[in-house]
Design a protein around this motif. Structure first.
Motif, PDB file in Angstrom:
ATOM      1  N   ASN A 224     -25.333  10.740  13.162  1.00 42.37           N
ATOM      2  CA  ASN A 224     -24.664  11.164  14.191  1.00 42.37           C
ATOM      3  C   ASN A 224     -25.165  11.111  15.431  1.00 42.37           C
ATOM      4  OD1 ASN A 224     -23.739   8.659  15.901  1.00 42.37           O
ATOM      5  ND2 ASN A 224     -21.431   8.361  15.286  1.00 42.37           N
ATOM      6  N   HIS A 225     -25.458  10.732  16.098  1.00 40.59           N
ATOM      7  CA  HIS A 225     -25.762  11.623  17.366  1.00 40.59           C
ATOM      8  C   HIS A 225     -25.404  13.441  17.753  1.00 40.59           C
ATOM      9  CE1 HIS A 225     -27.816  12.918  20.683  1.00 40.59           C
ATOM     10  NE2 HIS A 225     -28.898  11.255  21.076  1.00 40.59           N
ATOM     11  N   GLY A 227     -25.715  14.660  20.312  1.00 42.27           N
ATOM     12  CA  GLY A 227     -24.851  15.411  21.752  1.00 42.27           C
ATOM     13  C   GLY A 227     -24.463  14.541  22.167  1.00 42.27           C
ATOM     14  N   THR A 228     -23.945  13.392  21.587  1.00 40.30           N
ATOM     15  CA  THR A 228     -23.112  12.177  22.221  1.00 40.30           C
ATOM     16  C   THR A 228     -21.721  12.048  21.126  1.00 40.30           C
ATOM     17  OG1 THR A 228     -24.201  10.197  21.265  1.00 40.30           O
ATOM     18  CG2 THR A 228     -24.858  10.658  23.330  1.00 40.30           C
ATOM     19  N   THR A 229     -21.586  12.295  19.933  1.00 40.89           N
ATOM     20  CA  THR A 229     -20.537  12.628  19.051  1.00 40.89           C
ATOM     21  C   THR A 229     -19.705  13.607  18.705  1.00 40.89           C
ATOM     22  OG1 THR A 229     -21.921  11.579  17.665  1.00 40.89           O
ATOM     23  CG2 THR A 229     -20.380  12.151  16.638  1.00 40.89           C
ATOM     24  N   LEU A 230     -18.242  12.757  19.512  1.00 42.04           N
ATOM     25  CA  LEU A 230     -17.339  14.525  19.757  1.00 42.04           C
ATOM     26  C   LEU A 230     -17.587  14.536  18.367  1.00 42.04           C
ATOM     27  CD1 LEU A 230     -15.159  13.234  22.884  1.00 42.04           C
ATOM     28  CD2 LEU A 230     -17.194  14.470  23.306  1.00 42.04           C
ATOM     29  N   ASN A 274     -31.395  17.733  15.425  1.00 37.45           N
ATOM     30  CA  ASN A 274     -30.238  16.848  17.117  1.00 37.45           C
ATOM     31  C   ASN A 274     -29.234  15.692  16.153  1.00 37.45           C
ATOM     32  OD1 ASN A 274     -33.020  15.472  16.549  1.00 37.45           O
ATOM     33  ND2 ASN A 274     -33.315  14.863  17.415  1.00 37.45           N
TER      34      ASN A 274
END
Length: 408
Positions: A224-225, A227-230, A274
């Protein structure tokens, strides 16, 4: 005790290690290659000059014998493997052959014909460097090798095992092995570790070869991403792997010697900066001299991996693809080695072997023991592998005295 010349050790090792498939540093002598054939023929000439009877079995193991005067059918043997790894050192395997030659030749010159027969064994293969099969030499001595295990395998150049074997002048065993009758086998080898060097000992008397278990483990989470995956929503296989490694290595340190565990060969998908890594594969190697201790630690490994993958909802595949038991050496021969070291004031230490050797194939079949000599910085399977000849002398003297005790 024999007077073993360091200069003669160096001369013999420089000679045999120069027979290589490749020029430059190191020795590359792979099973059934041109240099392998050349080395076996060169050793045959050397042993025949020493008035030994030289014979080959069907697969290319060589046996050089000094016949005993009273019970020639009783064989006391020593030796090792003639093949090397790619770009190997000048000692691994072949030192055991040359040490047996120097010891037996020296004994006959000093004490005459032995009562039992003395034999040098130059084994065809141990390393598994050319073809994906190890211990071809020693396993054939005892009829343990299977034709179906090698008849369809090839080397990196696509040459079939059978083709290479037959072009070298050898073939499968067509009858029961007849070089397998021995009263004792003693193998001398470099340690391939730094225990003796650190302990400032010249001779290692091996009382056991470790058992080994090896796993391939595959983890599948979710890429998964980055930057956006908590963090709390990730199924990150590297996070899982890190926790597995830390817990298992901490446990190994807590248990202590002689247990070892090693994580290696890691592949991560996708292996980029990333993206949260979604898949990975890694290997585990664990070893111990005691079967129960090895089994117990393997259970801990499996339980730890299962726990962390379940907690993180990560799919797991775990394959135990090597499961070799520990191999104890023969206590009577170990006692003989200790006795001759004590009598002759040799600087020795009883120890175990953390690496595999031909002796682990011999030991369940005939009384077997090993002698180690130091390795500088523990380096092996490398052109930098080296031991000063003066630090090999006591090992060959221990071998000679043990052979004398057993055969005279």
């Amino acid at each position: 005790m024999l007077n073993i010349s360091p200069a003669e050790i160096d001369r013999q090792m420089d000679w045999i290690s120069s027979i290589s498939d490749k020029e430059g540093k190191g020795t590359t002598r792979l099973l059934y290659s041109e240099s392998w054939v050349e080395a076996q023929k060169a050793l045959k000439e050397l042993f025949e000059k020493a008035k030994m009877k030289v014979e080959f079995d069907a697969v290319g193991n060589m046996f050089a014998t000094v016949e005993g005067s009273e019970t020639p059918e009783s064989i006391i043997a020593s030796g090792s493997h003639i093949d090397t790894v790619v770009d190997g050192g000048r000692l691994d395997g072949q030192l055991g052959i040359m040490a047996a030659y120097l010891a037996i030749k020296g004994l006959v010159e000093k004490y005459g014909q032995p009562k039992k027969s003395l034999r040098i064994v130059s084994m065809a293969e141990e390393e598994g460097s050319r073809f994906p099969y190890a211990f071809w030499g020693s396993k054939n001595i005892f009829g343990l090798a299977k034709k179906e295990d090698v008849e369809n395998i090839k080397d990196n150049e696509g040459i079939p095992f059978e083709t290479a074997m037959r072009e070298a002048g050898f073939d499968y065993l067509s009858e029961k092995p007849h070089f397998n009758k021995m009263d004792a086998f003693v193998e001398l080898h470099i340690e391939q570790g730094n225990f003796l060097e650190k302990a400032e000992k010249k001779v290692g008397i091996v009382n056991a070869i470790v058992g080994q278990k090896r796993y391939t483990v595959k983890l599948k989470g979710e890429a998964n991403h980055a930057g956006t995956t908590l963090m709390k929503y990730r199924k990150d296989v590297v996070d899982c792997y890190a926790r597995i490694v830390a817990e298992i290595i901490d446990k190994a340190n807590e248990i202590g010697d002689p247990l070892v565990v090693t994580f290696g060969h890691v592949e991560i998908i996708p292996n980029v900066v990333n993206v949260v890594p979604g898949e990975m594969e890694f290997s585990i190697d664990t070893r111990h001299t005691d079967q129960k201790a090895l089994d117990d630690f393997a259970k801990f490994i499996e339980a730890t991996i299962t726990k962390h993958t379940q907690e993180r909802e990560i799919k797991l595949e775990m394959n135990l693809w090597m499961n070799e038991p520990p191999v104890p050496m023969d206590q009577k021969i170990v006692d003989v080695l200790e006795k001759v070291c004590q009598t002759n004031k040799l600087n020795y230490q009883v120890m175990h072997s953390g690496a595999g050797h031909d002796s682990q194939i011999f030991a369940p079949q005939v009384p077997t023991a090993m002698i180690f000599v130091p390795s500088i910085n523990g380096i092996s399977h490398n052109p930098e592998e080296h031991t000063e000849a003066v630090d090999i002398v006591q090992g060959i003297q221990a071998l000679a005295e043990a052979l004398k005790e057993l055969a005279y």
